[in-house]
Write a protein that holds these residues in place. Structure first.
Motif, short mmCIF file in Angstrom:
data_model
loop_
_atom_site.label_atom_id
_atom_site.label_comp_id
_atom_site.label_asym_id
_atom_site.label_seq_id
_atom_site.Cartn_x
_atom_site.Cartn_y
_atom_site.Cartn_z
N VAL A 181 0.83 -1.21 0.00
CA VAL A 181 0.00 0.00 0.00
C VAL A 181 0.87 1.27 0.00
CG1 VAL A 181 -0.25 0.08 2.54
CG2 VAL A 181 -1.98 1.12 1.10
N PHE A 182 2.01 1.19 0.65
CA PHE A 182 2.87 2.37 0.70
C PHE A 182 3.44 2.72 -0.68
CE2 PHE A 182 2.72 3.33 5.08
CZ PHE A 182 2.72 2.16 5.80
N ARG A 184 0.72 4.87 -2.10
CA ARG A 184 0.53 6.17 -1.44
C ARG A 184 1.73 7.08 -1.64
NH1 ARG A 184 -3.94 3.71 -1.65
NH2 ARG A 184 -4.91 3.02 0.27
N ASP A 190 2.46 9.46 -4.73
CA ASP A 190 1.98 10.83 -4.74
C ASP A 190 3.13 11.83 -4.72
OD1 ASP A 190 1.01 13.13 -2.40
OD2 ASP A 190 -0.21 12.88 -4.20
N LEU A 191 4.26 11.44 -4.10
CA LEU A 191 5.37 12.38 -3.94
C LEU A 191 6.35 12.35 -5.10
CD1 LEU A 191 6.35 11.97 -0.17
CD2 LEU A 191 4.62 13.40 -1.21
N ASP A 220 7.39 15.54 -6.65
CA ASP A 220 8.13 16.43 -5.75
C ASP A 220 9.57 15.96 -5.57
OD1 ASP A 220 7.85 17.65 -2.40
OD2 ASP A 220 7.70 18.80 -4.25
N ARG A 262 18.94 12.40 9.00
CA ARG A 262 17.74 12.78 8.25
C ARG A 262 17.98 12.62 6.76
NH1 ARG A 262 15.23 18.37 10.83
NH2 ARG A 262 14.70 17.54 12.90
N PRO A 274 1.55 5.79 14.59
CA PRO A 274 2.97 5.98 14.31
C PRO A 274 3.78 5.86 15.59
CG PRO A 274 1.67 7.81 13.43
CD PRO A 274 0.74 6.93 14.19
N ASP A 308 11.46 17.44 14.60
CA ASP A 308 11.25 16.59 13.43
C ASP A 308 9.81 16.79 12.98
OD1 ASP A 308 12.04 13.10 12.69
OD2 ASP A 308 10.89 14.58 11.58
N LEU A 344 7.89 13.80 11.44
CA LEU A 344 7.36 12.88 12.45
C LEU A 344 6.13 13.49 13.12
CD1 LEU A 344 7.76 10.26 14.07
CD2 LEU A 344 9.26 11.53 15.61
N ARG A 367 3.04 13.14 11.07
CA ARG A 367 2.57 11.75 11.06
C ARG A 367 1.84 11.45 12.35
NH1 ARG A 367 5.50 8.35 7.41
NH2 ARG A 367 6.81 9.65 6.06
N LYS A 368 2.39 11.91 13.47
CA LYS A 368 1.71 11.65 14.75
C LYS A 368 0.38 12.38 14.82
CE LYS A 368 5.70 10.74 17.75
NZ LYS A 368 5.29 9.67 18.66
N ARG A 411 -1.54 12.72 12.38
CA ARG A 411 -2.36 12.06 11.36
C ARG A 411 -2.64 12.94 10.15
NH1 ARG A 411 -3.53 7.54 14.51
NH2 ARG A 411 -3.95 6.47 12.57
N ASP A 444 -0.49 10.23 6.70
CA ASP A 444 -0.57 8.81 7.01
C ASP A 444 -0.55 8.10 5.67
OD1 ASP A 444 -2.78 6.71 9.04
OD2 ASP A 444 -1.18 6.21 7.64
N PHE A 445 0.59 7.52 5.36
CA PHE A 445 0.75 6.93 4.03
C PHE A 445 0.04 5.60 3.88
CE2 PHE A 445 3.17 9.86 1.54
CZ PHE A 445 3.73 10.70 2.49
N ARG A 446 -0.77 5.23 4.87
CA ARG A 446 -1.65 4.09 4.63
C ARG A 446 -2.94 4.55 3.98
NH1 ARG A 446 -1.64 2.18 10.78
NH2 ARG A 446 -1.75 4.45 10.92
N GLN A 447 -3.22 5.87 4.07
CA GLN A 447 -4.50 6.40 3.60
C GLN A 447 -4.43 6.84 2.15
OE1 GLN A 447 -7.03 6.05 5.49
NE2 GLN A 447 -5.68 5.35 7.12
N TYR A 448 -5.61 6.78 1.49
CA TYR A 448 -5.74 7.36 0.16
C TYR A 448 -5.47 8.85 0.23
CZ TYR A 448 -8.41 3.25 -1.33
OH TYR A 448 -8.82 1.99 -1.63
N GLY A 449 -5.21 9.38 -0.92
CA GLY A 449 -5.29 10.83 -1.05
C GLY A 449 -3.95 11.51 -1.15
N HIS A 450 -3.98 12.61 -1.82
CA HIS A 450 -2.81 13.45 -1.97
C HIS A 450 -2.37 13.98 -0.61
CE1 HIS A 450 -0.14 16.38 -3.69
NE2 HIS A 450 -0.80 17.37 -3.14
N LYS A 451 -1.06 13.99 -0.35
CA LYS A 451 -0.54 14.46 0.94
C LYS A 451 0.18 15.78 0.71
CE LYS A 451 -1.26 10.22 2.72
NZ LYS A 451 -1.91 9.72 1.51
N ALA A 491 3.26 16.70 2.63
CA ALA A 491 4.51 15.97 2.40
C ALA A 491 5.29 16.59 1.26
CB ALA A 491 4.23 14.50 2.08
N TRP A 492 4.70 17.58 0.60
CA TRP A 492 5.36 18.21 -0.53
C TRP A 492 6.18 19.39 -0.07
CZ3 TRP A 492 4.42 17.73 -6.14
CH2 TRP A 492 3.83 16.51 -6.45
#
Lengths: 401, 693
Positions: A142-143, A146, A149-150, A153, A283, A346, B230, B233, B236-237, B239, B242-249, B252-253
């Motif tokens: 799945v990752f 997902r 998408d990047l 970028d 990092r 997480p 960070d 991180l 992500r915490k 939410r 969350d790269f388990r979920q659908y959709g554009h993030k 993260a760009w």
């Protein structure tokens, strides 16, 4: 010999992740471009030398003086050789102390260190990896969707990092092929150590690549033709980040010293003593690793296993170079890597978190260790400290002041 | 494709029912309810409801319904206490947002008694895009909140709450932090992730999850190692990522719309700490941002505004305490709608603003003028004699993965208007013609796989203006192999006035927005009115920015269709070096109501240096982003300082500032753009760039 020169230039071995970048620099360090050297060993020059010698040599007269004998088995002689010769010697010193075995219970592979104390030979564990079950790989796929998408970028980074990320490491401390050639050789040694062990693990663990699971992955670069886990980019970038950082921490204050005495403790006075160097290097390594998932060629667990291996080997390598008596051994259990379908929070969500593995404030493994890593304890290196490795370490350390 | 187990709902002339509703119950359903995201048969969607009478609580209870219908109603319709029992909910009246089970709409459509009951209390409904099941409260649960605990700030006369509704807001960015006793703390008091995982029993929001300042501060602490935060991180915490979920993030760009916008609106250095611009941020559902067409945005924005006002009331110390001023930045735009301030979102914004003002809370809303000046999405026709015919060519593109929509808006009826003023003959690219009038009922284009086109006439409420909407399925679809695609190409729209009706009046047409935003996966393609008399380029190859009388396609009237209400401040963009309007900056309508942008702020540093510099997603990064979206927050920032200076920070205040800045221009400065594009003029830049490009 030409084959080995090819190795240091990485020309022939296109798949060596990370080495091409470094090898190119080693080529520069060798400065084959110097005009006179550049035309050495050609038939034309050889022919000309025949004529020149005939013209100037005169009658043979045995030499009167004798040059002093070089010390045998003296690391200082390393300075006499070309970089690729030194590389071969260092590789021998490293790889001759390694062993590899499969545990009786199937999917666990163990890299070991050979402790040679007197005439007693003992293999001690160094790094073990248990392959994740294929059902977990399938859930981790799945990752790959997902993170795609990047791609827009990260594309500049993905392409420039294809053959390794040394160029990116040079952006953090003042690495430069002409300014810090010994550090390049040291990092080259670490990278080749990582490469040979990661390839051995890849062969043994035989993990399929993401695109083998689904036609929808469609990576944006060619998927390399070696096993998926552990990730070569992760292993190599984490080992070089770690070794480089330890070298910086150990770097000498003014003036540089060439003794092989024990590492002075890092202090705020030492140029690179601040933890922020470690933060940025780690990092960077994590980003290089994640970019491989974005590109579509690695699972997140591959990056975790690669980071684990790179950090474990890095610590081992530094200990061998600095004459430590022991190193720490660890195991990576892919069967315990978090499954994303189980809905964990997480960092237990199946994604790759370098902060779950490493704590730069120690610096050392993040405690408590994640569920998929266990400590196998402190292991003896055995025998006398390796003077050849120590020689290179000290030369490299002296470049940072 | 239409659900084969259900007939499509009978629709005649719809009054107050957005024609989008029968579309999403019929041919548009697979594009609205994406498979697998909610339990089949249990799908719920948000709806913006305008009540004719009664309170939100009465609506939620189903008070006006017969007892037999009440149980069904309460199981199918839920209204968050944000609307039924908070002060902000009263500010929203008569609007509310309800979560409705989609299949219940079939019940309503097939029960005329129920329709009768509802039409007495409901004036209009507009659906919004649905979320995944994981973001919603369990069915039947209205998301009863834990009470929002009191959270006060040390307010001064200089305090203005800045609220940003957007996508990809990096809320933990250094520009939204302040250093307090040597530690980084958040200036964000509340953050609502509308499509996050539903927070469960402790939730205080109607979907998704919320973080309060203390939660953000704790995350900052938890994610700080050796003094370095960070942020990856942290998100992500939280939410947000969350790269388990659908959709554009978006977060993260490298560059994200929401972070840049929020930086321009209320970003400051962390040190010295800025205490008088506390922030409330709302992250709209990713799907809503990605779906640029449709009113899918409305319920989410109304919910966001109610949330902002509710939390601002809490921060003020409760409803009885003096209320702090709030400036809301919404850098979003739509193209379709009446453009006269009567769309439900615009009316809801007016309600919020006036009700809040009545109880002492100055509320300002700042909106972008829009970027569609040159997109050929607006046309207007006039009939100069009886039974005249005017032709619009609506070009729909191939490889358009999303449905396409266009709307034709009639002016208000007169006492003497005939029942049918106009006949619309629509011919598909493959020659299939249908005729629709104000009384004919809907028309469809069908093929073996189902309906691919639909035209519906409705009388929009409360404006009472008649509107034809033409809806088409996508022209490409990878996900539904049996989908009935619409043909790409020119759909001819022939408008004929009936006898002498509509002579001297203007009929407007708009195409709905259908593009793909930067970073989002390619899905929509913007359709447009293709007209041979519309001259795109001048002799030098530059894009023409002047309208041509011969063409019905107009650059005028391209203004953001949610920015035509009375109270919001509307910002267009201009190029700093050339001092001209940015070429995309949309214009208001020439004809009444004359709603133009109020002023222009810099949205491009020059014609070759696009955009203005603003924060990238992660601390320490800077990016250039263009569009009227970046002019808007600069005006919001100005509005806040205007409020503090005692000059109200409303439309008049901003226009006055712009006029003042124009007056101070050096001689020889190019003249300001005409008011339809530039309002009162070009505001001088007030956010000092850190780096000169």
């Amino acid at each position: 010999m030409a084959g080995l020169a090819g190795l240091s230039g990485s020309a022939g071995l296109a798949g060596l992740a990370g080495l091409a970048g470094l090898g190119g620099q080693a080529g520069l360090a060798g400065l084959a471009g110097l005009a006179g050297l550049g035309v050495a060993n050609s038939a034309d020059v050889g022919q000309a030398l025949i004529l020149t010698r005939d013209g100037i040599v005169g009658t043979w007269a045995p030499p009167a003086a004798t040059p002093p004998e070089l010390e045998v088995e003296d690391p200082r002689n390393m300075a006499r050789w070309e970089p690729w010769v030194r590389a071969s010697v260092i590789d021998f010193e490293l790889v001759s102390k390694l062993g590899f075995s499969r545990s009786s219970s199937g999917d666990k592979m163990t890299l070991s260190h050979l402790d040679v104390t007197g005439s007693t030979l003992t293999y001690r564990p160094l790094a073990a990896i248990t392959r994740p079950p294929i059902a977990l790989f399938k859930n981790l796929l799945v990752f790959l969707d997902r993170y795609a998408d990047l791609r827009g970028d990260r594309i500049a980074e993905i392409f420039t990092q294809m053959n390794g990320a040394i160029a990116f490491l040079t952006a953090i401390p003042f690495l430069h092929p002409a300014r810090t050639p010994w550090t390049y050789e040291l990092l080259g040694a670490a990278l080749r150590l990582a490469n040979s062990t990661e390839m051995r693990f890849k062969q043994a663990l035989a993990c399929r690549r993401p695109m083998e699971f689904s036609p929808q992955v469609q990576p944006i670069i060619l998927t390399p033709s070696h096993g998926s886990l552990p990730s070569g980019h992760a292993t190599e970038t984490f080992i070089s980040a770690y070794v480089l950082w330890m070298l910086l921490r150990a770097s000498a204050p003014l003036p540089p010293s060439y003794s092989s005495s024990t590492t002075p403790p890092p202090s705020p006075l030492v140029p690179y003593g601040d933890v922020s160097w470690g933060t940025e290097l780690m990092r960077l390594a994590a980003r290089v690793a994640t970019n491989r998932t974005v590109a579509g060629v690695h699972f997140t667990v591959d990056s975790a296993a690669g980071a684990f291996l790179g950090l474990t080997l890095g610590q081992y390598f530094v200990n061998r170079c600095t004459g430590a008596t022991n190193y720490n051994a660890y195991e990576f259990d892919g069967t315990n890597f978090p499954d994303p379908t189980l809905g964990g929070a997480p960092p237990n969500d199946g994604d790759f978190y370098w902060t779950a593995l490493f704590d730069e404030t120690i610096p050392g493994p993040r405690l408590p260790l994640p569920a998929y890593v266990t400590a196998s304890g402190s292991q003896a290196i055995g025998g006398a400290p390796n003077s050849i490795l120590a020689w290179l370490w000290d030369r490299a350390r002296g470049e940072w002041w | 494709m239409a659900d084969p187990t259900r007939d499509e709902p009978e629709i005649k002339a719809l009054v107050g029912i957005d024609p989008y509703i029968p579309w999403v119950m019929g041919p548009g359903r697979p594009y609205f309810f994406l498979p697998g995201r909610q339990s089949q048969g249990e799908e719920r969607m948000p709806m913006l409801v305008r009540l004719k009478k009664g309170t939100a609580q009465e609506f939620a209870n189903g008070d006006s319904l017969p007892d037999l219908a009440k149980t069904d109603w309460r199981n199918s319709v839920s209204v968050s206490p944000l609307f039924t029992s908070s002060v902000a909910g009263r500010d929203a009246a008569p609007y509310l947002v309800a979560m409705v089970k989609a299949d219940y709409l079939f019940t309503i459509f097939s029960d005329t008694t129920l329709q009768g009951n509802l039409s007495e209390i409901v004036e209009s409904v507009t659906p919004g895009l649905p979320l995944d099941a994981t973001s919603l409260p369990p069915p039947g649960d209205s998301g009863a909140p834990a009470t929002v605990p009191a959270q006060t700030i040390s307010a001064t006369p200089r305090t203005v709450i800045m609220a940003v509704i957007d996508d990809g807001i990096g809320f933990a960015h250094e520009r939204f932090r302040k250093i307090v006793a040597g530690h980084p703390k958040s200036r964000v008091e509340y953050w609502w992730l509308q499509d996050g995982p539903y927070a469960g029993a402790t939730s205080t929001v109607l979907s998704g999850c919320e973080l309060r300042k203390k939660d953000i501060d704790k995350l900052i602490d938890d994610c700080t190692i050796a003094g370095a935060i960070d942020e990856d991180l942290l998100y992500r915490k939280a939410r947000l990522l969350d790269f388990r979920q659908y959709g554009h993030k978006s977060a993260a760009w490298h560059a994200s719309h929401g972070t840049a916008v929020m930086d321009l609106a209320c970003g400051y250095h962390s040190d010295p700490p800025v205490d008088d611009r506390p922030i409330i941020a709302v992250q709209l559902p990713v799907r809503v941002t990605g779906d640029t067409s449709g009113a899918s945005l409305y319920p989410w924005v109304v919910a966001a505004m109610a949330y902002i006002i509710d939390r601002a009331t809490v921060l003020s110390g409760g409803p009885s305490a003096p209320q702090l001023p709030v400036v809301v930045n919404l850098s979003y735009g739509r193209l379709e709608g009446p453009h006269d301030g009567t769309s439900d979102l615009e009316l809801a914004m007016e309600q919020f603003i006036h009700h809040a003002a009545a109880r002492g809370m100055p509320l300002r809303v700042v909106l972008p003028a829009g970027n569609s000046y040159l997109l050929r999405t607006h046309a207007q026709v006039q009939f100069h004699g009886p039974n005249h015919s005017e032709l619009l060519r609506w070009r729909v593109l191939p490889d358009d993965r999303t449905p396409s929509f266009s709307e034709i808006w009639l002016p208000l009826r007169h006492a003497t208007s005939p029942t049918n003023r106009i006949e619309l003959v629509i011919t598909s690219p493959t020659g299939q013609s249908r005729t629709i009038s104000e009384t004919s009922g809907p028309v469809m284009w069908n093929a073996a796989g189902g309906t691919y086109g639909q035209a519906v006439y409705t009388i929009a409420q409360p404006s009472n203006r008649g509107m034809f909407r033409i809806s088409l399925t996508p022209t490409a679809d990878c996900d539904n192999p049996n989908a009935q695609l619409a043909p790409a190409g020119v759909w001819q729209l022939e408008l004929k006035n009936v006898q002498t009706a509509l002579i001297g009046e203007t009929v407007h047409a708009w195409v709905q927005r259908d593009d793909t935003l930067y970073g989002f996966p390619l899905r929509g393609r913007q359709s447009f009115f293709d007209d041979p008399d519309y001259v795109r380029f001048d002799h030098a190859g530059r894009e023409n920015e002047t309208d041509n009388a011969a063409s019905p396609v107009k650059r005028a009237g391209t203004i953001n269709s949610i920015a035509t209400g009375d109270s919001p401040i509307v910002a267009g963009g201009y190029r700093l070096r050339e001092m001209t309007a940015a070429k995309y900056s949309a214009a208001g309508l020439h004809h009444a109501p004359p709603r133009h942008p109020d002023a222009l702020a810099v949205s491009d540093d020059s014609c070759v240096l696009a955009g203005v510099l603003a924060a990238g997603t992660y601390s320490g990064s800077v990016v250039a982003i263009d569009g009227t979206s970046v002019a808007t927050p600069q005006v919001a920032r100005l509005a806040a300082s205007e409020i503090v200076a005692g000059r109200y920070g409303d439309r008049a205040a901003i226009a006055e500032r712009a006029a003042y800045d124009e007056g101070m221009r050096a001689p020889g400065t190019p003249p300001k753009p005409p008011p339809e594009r530039g309002g009162a003029g070009r505001l001088k830049p007030r956010v000092v760039p850190r780096v000169k490009r």
